[in-house]
Structures are given as C-alpha cells and as structure tokens.
Write a protein that holds these residues in place. Structure first.
Motif: not given
Length: 222
Positions: A9-10, A67-79
């Motif tokens: 998560v980035t 923003v927090a992005l789930d890199e393992k899930n296509g950069g999905r916004l998670v926070g």
C-alpha cells in the motif's frame, strides 16, 4: 518520507485529479460509519455538497491531503486523509458559517463542532498562530484493523513537520479514531459528552451508538 510503500500500500499526497475518486470513497467509507453521521438517519453526503467540495479542494491545493493506494490491486484507493491549515480567525469564521447553515444534520453538527473548537482553542492553548487540522481520515472497510488509519495519521504528522506546522489537531467523534490517535502520541486537550449537548427541550442532539459517547479534541506538537 512521501510517497511510502508498506505491505503493498502506497501513501502519497492527494492531487486535485484524485478528487473524482476521493469524493465517492468518502461517501461510501466515511459518512456511513462516522458515528454522528451514521446515527443521523439523513443522507449527510448530499448536505452542503457544493461547499464541502470547495473546502476539500482548497485543502488538497495546500498539499496536506493523502491517498493510500493498494498496489497489489491495481492501485485501488483504500484510504484518504483530508487536512489543511487553520488559523485563529477560522474559529469565528466557522461559527458564523455554521449558524448560517440549514437546520439539517450538517448544520447542527457544524454548530456543535464549532463550539468545541472554540472551547478547545488550540491556538491559545499552545501559543501558536496556525495548526494542521486533520479533517477526515478514512480507510476502506476491507482494510480496517490492519493499521492503515494509524499509518495515514502518522504520515500526516510527517507532512505537518515538513511544512513547519507547530502542531496538529483532530476532532475525534469516534471512540476508535481517538484511541488510534492517542496511540500515536496525540493528547486529549478537551472533550464533550454527546449526552451533554442538548436541544431546547433538553434532549441529546446526537445519539451515536456505544462506545462512541464523547467528542475528543486530540492534539500534538510537531
């Protein structure tokens, strides 16, 4: 340092271009679970929508939102974190703006929070002329309990330090958000029990479910 990646998560600074996905994310993940909003029975995300969009975009322009992005899930916004600078003059401005709002949930809540921020008066308490105000922190429901909210708050502190803010403040309406921020070293400088804030008929105006019994003002010197 920002951006930073951990467990895939980035976290990075939010841009104006992100707002197209941030706004629905806040609707789905914040308004439905924040205790005051969730107990209101109203469609809070539709109230003062234009004004809130302008306020959020103003904060984004300050490079103080995340923003927090789930890199393992296509950069999905998670926070997300929406935060910005506050100065002493904002206390009176917020009071005036709140009293001019409609008598819906957003208007009532704004009057309540305005009263709390004037009572806490972090500027007078710390002898400072500006503060980093943490407005909204929200994690995707699938990410809760995994430390993302704490990581977002800690990253915001880093942003505050890098921009020379002397302190950060948050008005925690949730028991869990207050506990999370206290674990990061933030201190409760003021609190108000929901049961003590009543209307003209003596009824509590906000009745979130337990354990959300109190609004806590958390602050930390940066």
């Amino acid at each position: 340092m920002i951006p930073s990646t951990k467990d895939g998560v980035t976290i990075r600074l939010m841009t104006e271009e992100d707002y197209g996905i941030v706004k629905p994310f806040v609707k789905d993940n914040f308004f439905g679970s924040e205790p005051m909003c969730a107990s209101s029975g109203e469609e809070v995300h539709l109230q003062n929508e234009k004004e809130n969009d302008a306020y959020h975009l103003c904060m984004i322009a300050q490079d103080t939102c995340l923003v927090a992005l789930d890199e393992k899930n296509g950069g999905r916004l998670v926070g997300v974190v929406l935060a910005g600078c506050q100065v002493p003059q904002d206390l009176e401005k917020n009071r005036i703006d709140a009293e001019a709002m409609e008598a819906n949930f957003w208007g009532r809540a704004s009057i309540f929070i305005s009263q709390i921020e004037r009572e806490a008066n972090v500027f007078e308490r710390f002898g400072i002329s500006r503060v980093l105000y943490s407005h909204i922190t929200s994690a995707d429901t699938s990410m809760r309990g995994k430390g993302l909210g704490s990581r977002l708050a800690a990253t915001l502190m880093e942003v505050g330090r890098s921009k020379g803010f002397p302190a950060m403040v948050a008005y925690c309406t949730s028991f869990f958000s207050a506990r999370q921020k206290e674990a990061l070293g933030m201190q409760c400088i003021h609190s108000v029990a929901y049961a003590d804030y009543k209307d003209a008929q003596g009824r509590a105006m906000f009745t979130p479910d337990a354990p959300h019994t109190t609004v806590r003002v958390l602050a930390i010197k940066l």
